[in-house]
Scaffold this active site. Structure first.
Site, PDB file in Angstrom:
ATOM      1  N   ARG A   1      -1.083  -1.186 -58.285  1.00 39.46           N
ATOM      2  CA  ARG A   1      -1.219  -2.628 -58.048  1.00 39.46           C
ATOM      3  C   ARG A   1      -0.569  -3.107 -56.749  1.00 39.46           C
ATOM      4  O   ARG A   1      -0.746  -4.253 -56.359  1.00 39.46           O
ATOM      5  CB  ARG A   1      -0.656  -3.404 -59.249  1.00 39.46           C
TER       6      ARG A   1
ATOM      7  N   GLN B   1       6.992  15.923 -60.924  1.00 43.05           N
ATOM      8  CA  GLN B   1       6.053  15.786 -62.041  1.00 43.05           C
ATOM      9  C   GLN B   1       4.667  15.652 -61.408  1.00 43.05           C
ATOM     10  O   GLN B   1       4.304  14.578 -60.934  1.00 43.05           O
ATOM     11  CB  GLN B   1       6.394  14.539 -62.875  1.00 43.05           C
TER      12      GLN B   1
ATOM     13  N   TYR C   1      14.145   3.260 -64.492  1.00 38.55           N
ATOM     14  CA  TYR C   1      12.908   3.311 -63.720  1.00 38.55           C
ATOM     15  C   TYR C   1      13.231   3.035 -62.247  1.00 38.55           C
ATOM     16  O   TYR C   1      14.086   2.216 -61.927  1.00 38.55           O
ATOM     17  CB  TYR C   1      11.925   2.234 -64.188  1.00 38.55           C
TER      18      TYR C   1
ATOM     19  N   ASN D   1      10.623  -3.675 -74.978  1.00 38.64           N
ATOM     20  CA  ASN D   1      11.422  -2.579 -74.452  1.00 38.64           C
ATOM     21  C   ASN D   1      11.452  -2.652 -72.927  1.00 38.64           C
ATOM     22  O   ASN D   1      10.411  -2.690 -72.283  1.00 38.64           O
ATOM     23  CB  ASN D   1      10.752  -1.269 -74.914  1.00 38.64           C
TER      24      ASN D   1
ATOM     25  N   ASN E   1      19.338   0.959 -13.601  1.00 41.36           N
ATOM     26  CA  ASN E   1      19.840   2.181 -14.229  1.00 41.36           C
ATOM     27  C   ASN E   1      18.781   3.262 -14.334  1.00 41.36           C
ATOM     28  O   ASN E   1      19.066   4.358 -14.769  1.00 41.36           O
ATOM     29  CB  ASN E   1      20.383   1.864 -15.626  1.00 41.36           C
ATOM     30  N   TYR E   2      17.563   2.985 -13.902  1.00 43.46           N
ATOM     31  CA  TYR E   2      16.449   3.882 -14.204  1.00 43.46           C
ATOM     32  C   TYR E   2      15.577   4.028 -12.978  1.00 43.46           C
ATOM     33  O   TYR E   2      15.151   3.036 -12.372  1.00 43.46           O
ATOM     34  CB  TYR E   2      15.652   3.264 -15.360  1.00 43.46           C
TER      35      TYR E   2
ATOM     36  N   SER F   1      26.747 -13.502  -7.735  1.00 41.61           N
ATOM     37  CA  SER F   1      25.447 -13.749  -8.377  1.00 41.61           C
ATOM     38  C   SER F   1      24.336 -12.982  -7.678  1.00 41.61           C
ATOM     39  O   SER F   1      24.418 -12.682  -6.490  1.00 41.61           O
ATOM     40  CB  SER F   1      25.120 -15.242  -8.316  1.00 41.61           C
TER      41      SER F   1
END
Ligand code: UD1
Ligand code: CA
Length: 509
Positions: free
Chosen positions: A56, A118, A147, A215, A431-432, A450
């Site tokens: 479901r 199972q 469960y 139950n 950085n790259y 700045s």
């Protein structure tokens, strides 16, 4: 979920530990401290049934892997069993066994649970029977059956269940009265009110279907009884399944065992079958967690705050609207978390202020720091005490030492920044290079003007000054000024000359 785990206090936030130690136990949702069950750890094993498909949900993903407040819903009952001291915890898996096992073990750690497969779902009784060999040598002890799809189950309910089974050596079963009992196994009682068995809906007579007590599918009883009773199960019923519920009548008929029912609120023991129930359960869990924290945390809007189960929050913390605290986030005492802040696996030091709409992931924020609004702290960010990180600043794998500031519009990636550094508006660490990443080092007391670009690898020495608009490509010596600037030129009377030119053009045109 109410696991009492030691607070590991890595790094820069010394005061977080105390506040956590004082508050975490009672702050944990569904907590209530260490119960009787935990005190008697060692006599309890658990079996969690989760082999079913969950049709479901209408999903390619196994039901128990759908997330509830950031973690697979199947994790909740398992962690609850572990919190009660159950060891081993045997999980019965079938549908998508490998995916489910992988996801659960990734969270719990290898060896935390024993998985039993199972392959065909031949019923709840069959599933428990398959799990019993994993509990051989577990004689004279107790087995708890849960469960995998009942995440809202409360610790208190299980403590009562286990405590009852332990005290009387009986089979204790959780019963509940849902608004609509359709589909559930009904609890059958004799004239004296003693439980005599469970009858499944499809096998029930009209009189039995009229019973409203059902139950919940949660049981605790002696391991030896479970072994005997599940070995003797048959499948002569309307569904041709091995019903675990048949052991209830068997326990009732056995003077040595007997049955005791533990009543629970239906909302706490309802299983998740579809996505609507999942959403409702998530809302309920969220409310439960927030309620528990409200003992010592101020929520500006508890209905909109999302606090995941592993989060820890110290005393006197304030949480704004639409805050989300996820993963293993920890908030130190007195911290203020503004509206719309989203933190995942972030450690926030005492008294820090996280202003609105800050997003942080795998970061450490020191005591008294001020972050945001609109800051983005990415993994590996470590902000020291009393640091300031302002709006539109992004950090990644970056350390900021005590008292340093980056208040506006910056990208600080792979940078080690010392104490009392001022990072000016618009500073970018480059950085790259398209292939590799490199680090930038900025030593104590340096001033970065700045609109500076720092092309890594590069180091700015202690107390050095970088002039505004500089592109730093070489190391700057301590105390030096670095400047890369095109000399300014000036053309006097320029503006008036241009204006006249265009005015003339308009007249002639
Ligand atoms: C079961 C009970 C019913 C109770 C209801 C509460 C039985 C026969 N009936 O109903 O009395 O009111 O739970 O929700 O036990 N599972 C397996 N392997 C199986 C079958 C089930 O692992 O072969 C697992 C499922 O994944 C699920 C749980 O057991 O987590 C319950 O299975 P489900 O089919 O929902 O139970 P019901 O038969 O509806
Ligand atoms: Ca069910």
């Amino acid at each position: 979920m109410a696991r009492a785990k030691p607070v590991d206090n890595r790094g820069a936030v010394p005061d977080i530990k105390d506040s956590m130690a004082r508050t975490q136990r009672k702050a944990k949702p569904g907590g209530g401290g260490r119960g009787r069950a935990a005190e008697r750890a060692g006599d309890l094993a658990a079996i969690v049934l989760a082999a079913g498909q969950g049709t479901r949900m209408r999903s390619a993903r196994a039901k128990v892997l759908h997330e509830l407040l950031g973690r697979p819903l199947g994790l909740y009952p398992i962690e609850l069993a572990r919190a009660l001291g159950a060891d081993p915890v045997v999980v019965v898996l079938g549908h998508q066994r490998e995916a489910v096992e992988g996801a659960l073990l990734a969270r719990l750690g290898v060896g935390a649970v024993t998985v039993v497969e199972q392959t065909q779902q031949r019923g709840t009784g069959h599933a428990v029977r398959l799990a019993m060999p994993a509990l051989s040598g577990f004689r004279g002890k107790l087995v708890l059956v849960l469960y995998g799809d009942v995440p809202l189950l409360r610790r208190e309910t299980l403590e009562e269940l286990v405590g009852t089974a332990r005290r009387y050596g009986c089979l204790a079963v959780v019963t509940t009265t849902p608004p609509d009992p359709t589909g559930y196994g009904r609890i059958v009682r004799d004239q004296r009110g003693h439980v005599t068995g469970v009858v499944e809906e499809k096998d029930a007579s009209p009189e039995e279907r009229a019973i409203t007590e059902v139950n919940a599918g949660i049981y605790c009883g002696p391991a030896d009884f479970f072994r005997r009773a599940t070995a003797g199960l048959g499948a002569r019923n309307a569904q041709g399944e091995y019903y675990l519920t048949d052991i209830v009548a068997r326990a009732a008929a056995d003077a040595e065992i007997g049955v005791t029912a533990i009543d629970a609120d239906f909302r706490d023991v309802a299983g998740i079958n579809d996505r609507r129930q999942l959403a409702e359960a998530e809302a309920a869990m969220r409310a439960r967690i927030n309620q528990a924290f409200m003992a010592h945390v101020t929520f500006r809007d508890p209905a909109s705050a999302v606090v995941e189960p592993d989060v820890e929050i110290g005393v006197d913390v304030e949480l704004g609207r639409n805050v989300a605290l996820r993963g293993r986030t920890r908030i130190g005492h007195g911290a203020r978390i503004g509206d719309g802040v989203i933190l995942t696996d972030v450690e926030v030091g005492a008294g820090a202020e996280i202003r609105p709409y800050t997003v942080g992931t795998e970061a450490v924020i020191g005591a008294g720091a001020r972050v945001g609004p609109f800051a983005h702290l990415r993994p590996g960010t470590r902000l020291g005490p009393d640091t300031h990180v302002g709006n539109f600043v992004e950090t990644k794998q970056t350390t900021l030492g005590r008292g340093s500031k980056a208040n506006h519009l910056s990208y600080l990636g792979d940078a080690t920044i010392g104490e009392r550094v001022n990072v000016g508006a618009g500073t970018i660490t480059c950085n790259y290079n398209g292939y590799e990443k490199f680090r930038t080092f900025i030593e104590d007391g340096a001033f970065i003007g700045s609109d500076t670009q720092l092309v890594a690898p590069v180091r700015v020495g202690k107390g050095a000054v970088v002039g505004a608009g500089t592109t730093v490509t070489r190391d700057v010596a301590p105390g030096a000024l670095a400047l890369t600037r095109v000399p300014q030129i000036e053309k006097r009377g320029y503006a008036r000359k241009v204006a006249k030119k265009y005015a003339d053009k308009r007249k002639s045109g």
